[in-house]
Design a protein around this motif. Structure first.
Motif, PDB file in Angstrom:
ATOM      1  N   ALA A 203     -96.097  60.939  -0.953  1.00 54.85           N
ATOM      2  CA  ALA A 203     -97.922  60.745  -0.955  1.00 54.85           C
ATOM      3  C   ALA A 203     -99.292  60.826  -1.571  1.00 54.85           C
ATOM      4  O   ALA A 203     -98.959  60.183  -2.227  1.00 54.85           O
ATOM      5  N   ARG A 204     -98.726  62.022  -2.119  1.00 48.71           N
ATOM      6  CA  ARG A 204     -99.975  62.532  -3.067  1.00 48.71           C
ATOM      7  C   ARG A 204     -99.860  62.463  -4.122  1.00 48.71           C
ATOM      8  O   ARG A 204    -101.034  61.982  -5.487  1.00 48.71           O
ATOM      9  N   LEU A 205     -98.024  62.391  -4.558  1.00 48.23           N
ATOM     10  CA  LEU A 205     -98.188  61.438  -6.620  1.00 48.23           C
ATOM     11  C   LEU A 205     -98.520  59.869  -6.624  1.00 48.23           C
ATOM     12  O   LEU A 205     -99.597  59.380  -7.792  1.00 48.23           O
TER      13      LEU A 205
ATOM     14  N   ILE B  73    -107.487  60.108   0.668  1.00 48.69           N
ATOM     15  CA  ILE B  73    -106.490  60.017   1.291  1.00 48.69           C
ATOM     16  C   ILE B  73    -105.459  60.667   0.446  1.00 48.69           C
ATOM     17  O   ILE B  73    -104.668  61.558   0.775  1.00 48.69           O
ATOM     18  N   ILE B  74    -106.286  60.684  -0.288  1.00 50.19           N
ATOM     19  CA  ILE B  74    -104.715  62.071  -1.338  1.00 50.19           C
ATOM     20  C   ILE B  74    -105.453  63.200  -0.902  1.00 50.19           C
ATOM     21  O   ILE B  74    -104.625  63.954  -0.787  1.00 50.19           O
ATOM     22  N   TYR B  75    -106.266  63.518  -1.096  1.00 52.62           N
ATOM     23  CA  TYR B  75    -107.285  64.982  -0.255  1.00 52.62           C
ATOM     24  C   TYR B  75    -105.871  65.097   0.930  1.00 52.62           C
ATOM     25  O   TYR B  75    -105.538  66.761   1.311  1.00 52.62           O
ATOM     26  N   PHE B  76    -105.857  64.661   1.663  1.00 54.19           N
ATOM     27  CA  PHE B  76    -105.452  64.458   3.015  1.00 54.19           C
ATOM     28  C   PHE B  76    -103.502  63.587   3.011  1.00 54.19           C
ATOM     29  O   PHE B  76    -102.959  64.649   4.363  1.00 54.19           O
ATOM     30  N   SER B  77    -103.577  63.509   2.163  1.00 52.93           N
ATOM     31  CA  SER B  77    -102.244  63.362   1.769  1.00 52.93           C
ATOM     32  C   SER B  77    -100.489  64.011   2.008  1.00 52.93           C
ATOM     33  O   SER B  77     -99.897  63.759   3.381  1.00 52.93           O
TER      34      SER B  77
ATOM     35  N   LYS C 173    -101.248  66.811   3.766  1.00 56.69           N
ATOM     36  CA  LYS C 173    -101.055  66.649   5.733  1.00 56.69           C
ATOM     37  C   LYS C 173    -100.747  65.803   6.438  1.00 56.69           C
ATOM     38  O   LYS C 173     -99.426  66.013   7.491  1.00 56.69           O
ATOM     39  N   VAL C 174    -101.560  64.890   6.151  1.00 58.42           N
ATOM     40  CA  VAL C 174    -100.660  63.572   6.890  1.00 58.42           C
ATOM     41  C   VAL C 174     -99.957  63.206   6.831  1.00 58.42           C
ATOM     42  O   VAL C 174     -98.534  63.059   7.542  1.00 58.42           O
ATOM     43  N   TRP C 175     -99.526  63.224   5.486  1.00 60.47           N
ATOM     44  CA  TRP C 175     -97.588  62.473   5.188  1.00 60.47           C
ATOM     45  C   TRP C 175     -96.586  64.052   5.260  1.00 60.47           C
ATOM     46  O   TRP C 175     -95.331  63.443   4.754  1.00 60.47           O
ATOM     47  N   ARG C 176     -96.789  65.032   5.227  1.00 61.61           N
ATOM     48  CA  ARG C 176     -96.003  66.019   5.256  1.00 61.61           C
ATOM     49  C   ARG C 176     -95.958  66.084   3.623  1.00 61.61           C
ATOM     50  O   ARG C 176     -94.008  66.052   3.533  1.00 61.61           O
ATOM     51  N   GLY C 177     -95.725  66.017   3.235  1.00 73.87           N
ATOM     52  CA  GLY C 177     -95.829  65.568   1.668  1.00 73.87           C
ATOM     53  C   GLY C 177     -94.878  66.960   1.459  1.00 73.87           C
ATOM     54  O   GLY C 177     -95.554  67.894   1.021  1.00 73.87           O
ATOM     55  N   HIS C 178     -94.338  67.627  -0.291  1.00 74.83           N
ATOM     56  CA  HIS C 178     -94.568  68.556  -0.994  1.00 74.83           C
ATOM     57  C   HIS C 178     -95.005  69.176  -2.411  1.00 74.83           C
ATOM     58  O   HIS C 178     -94.509  69.321  -2.507  1.00 74.83           O
ATOM     59  N   HIS C 179     -95.798  68.852  -2.098  1.00 78.12           N
ATOM     60  CA  HIS C 179     -97.205  68.983  -2.861  1.00 78.12           C
ATOM     61  C   HIS C 179     -97.544  70.042  -2.756  1.00 78.12           C
ATOM     62  O   HIS C 179     -97.936  70.406  -1.410  1.00 78.12           O
ATOM     63  N   PRO C 180     -97.085  71.195  -3.151  1.00 73.62           N
ATOM     64  CA  PRO C 180     -96.833  72.682  -2.823  1.00 73.62           C
ATOM     65  C   PRO C 180     -98.981  73.671  -2.723  1.00 73.62           C
ATOM     66  O   PRO C 180     -99.212  72.354  -2.912  1.00 73.62           O
ATOM     67  N   ILE C 181     -98.888  73.656  -1.916  1.00 81.65           N
ATOM     68  CA  ILE C 181     -99.708  75.226  -2.407  1.00 81.65           C
ATOM     69  C   ILE C 181     -99.211  76.320  -2.932  1.00 81.65           C
ATOM     70  O   ILE C 181     -98.944  77.063  -3.235  1.00 81.65           O
TER      71      ILE C 181
END
Lengths: 57, 231
Positions: free
Chosen positions: B114-116, B159-163, B165-173
């Motif tokens: 999602a974030r990408l 949308i990018i910022y919350f993506s 959390k919302v779509w549970r993507g694996h973009h890391p912390i």
């Protein structure tokens, strides 16, 4: 130091992108300033006739 | 205005030049190596600030576009155009450094996470914004179209910022060290320093690019003046 090449390429690309942008910005600024100077010279009133100078210098 | 911009430019340049050296020193020699990702995690000290500056630039486009549509003053359009160009430059950095990090960590250069995906969409929207400029003869029409696109495009940023959390993507912390929950203070300070440096770099480039826009307008006026005098 596993994956060091990825770190190297990432920072290399960052500097390439920034340097390229800075160079193009600087070239555009210089070119525009030169064009403005030329036009101003052309439009500046001729001291003899009081009309704009038409010289192409 | 020219004198004020030049002074600001000098101040920003001095600060950025000094801070970049300090940042590089801290990123490569000061911070500890992250436990799970290893040295590639150091990419994030420039990747995340680039993303922040990219969002900041597009926010400036958004705000300036609203102000242009409201006041119809060309200075806001010039500022929006300048900021959009910078946003695309920093988004390019984000989209290059992200996959370089992803390859050793995720095992792939790109995934339609999602974030990408939303970041790529944001990039394409503002590339379209830049392509749109200079496509019509009518300056006012071009500015209006660009302003609308500049405003609509910014809707992608939240949308990018919350993506994640919302779509549970694996973009890391990104930041985790020593197995603990918190961020190592040295890492945090370095990260904050990089954020400040990139923000100042953005300010410096924005001033220069804004000056370029003002010079273009001046040139246009002079050309019109020349045509009138030549007629």
């Amino acid at each position: 130091m596993k994956n060091l090449r990825f770190l190297f390429w990432a920072y290399t690309f960052i500097w390439i992108v920034l340097a390229f942008y800075l160079v193009t910005l600087s070239v555009r600024l210089r070119s525009l300033s030169a064009q403005i100077r030329r036009l101003k010279n052309r439009l500046s009133p001729d001291p003899d006739s009081g009309k704009p100078s038409r010289s192409r210098s | 205005m020219e004198t004020v911009l030049r002074r600001l430019e000098t101040v920003c340049f001095s600060l950025v030049a000094g801070l970049v050296v300090v940042c590089l020193h801290r990123v490569f020699l000061g911070v500890p190596t992250e436990v799970t990702m290893g040295v590639v995690q150091r990419i994030f000290y420039f990747h995340v600030p680039s993303a922040w500056v990219c969002f900041l630039a597009f926010f400036v486009v958004f705000a300036s576009s609203i102000l242009y549509l409201w006041t119809r003053k060309s200075v806001w359009d010039t500022l929006a155009h300048a900021s959009a160009e910078l946003g695309v430059v920093f988004c390019t950095i984000v989209l290059i450094t992200g996959p370089i990090w992803a390859r050793p960590v995720w095992g792939t250069w790109w995934t339609w996470e999602a974030r990408l995906t939303t970041t790529l969409i944001l990039y394409l929207v503002y590339v379209a914004y830049l392509v749109l400029r200079g496509q019509t003869e009518n300056r006012d029409q071009e500015a209006r179209f660009a302003a609308v696109l500049g405003i609509v495009g910014f809707l992608d940023v939240p949308i990018i910022y919350f993506s994640v959390k919302v779509w549970r993507g694996h973009h890391p912390i990104v930041f985790k060290t020593g197995g603990g929950q918190g961020l190592d203070p040295v890492m945090l300070h370095t990260f904050m320093l990089c954020m400040v440096t990139f923000t100042l770099l953005f300010a410096l480039l924005l001033i220069q690019r804004f000056r370029l826009g003002l010079l273009r307008e001046e040139l246009q006026e002079l050309r019109e003046q020349e045509q009138i005098l030549g007629a």
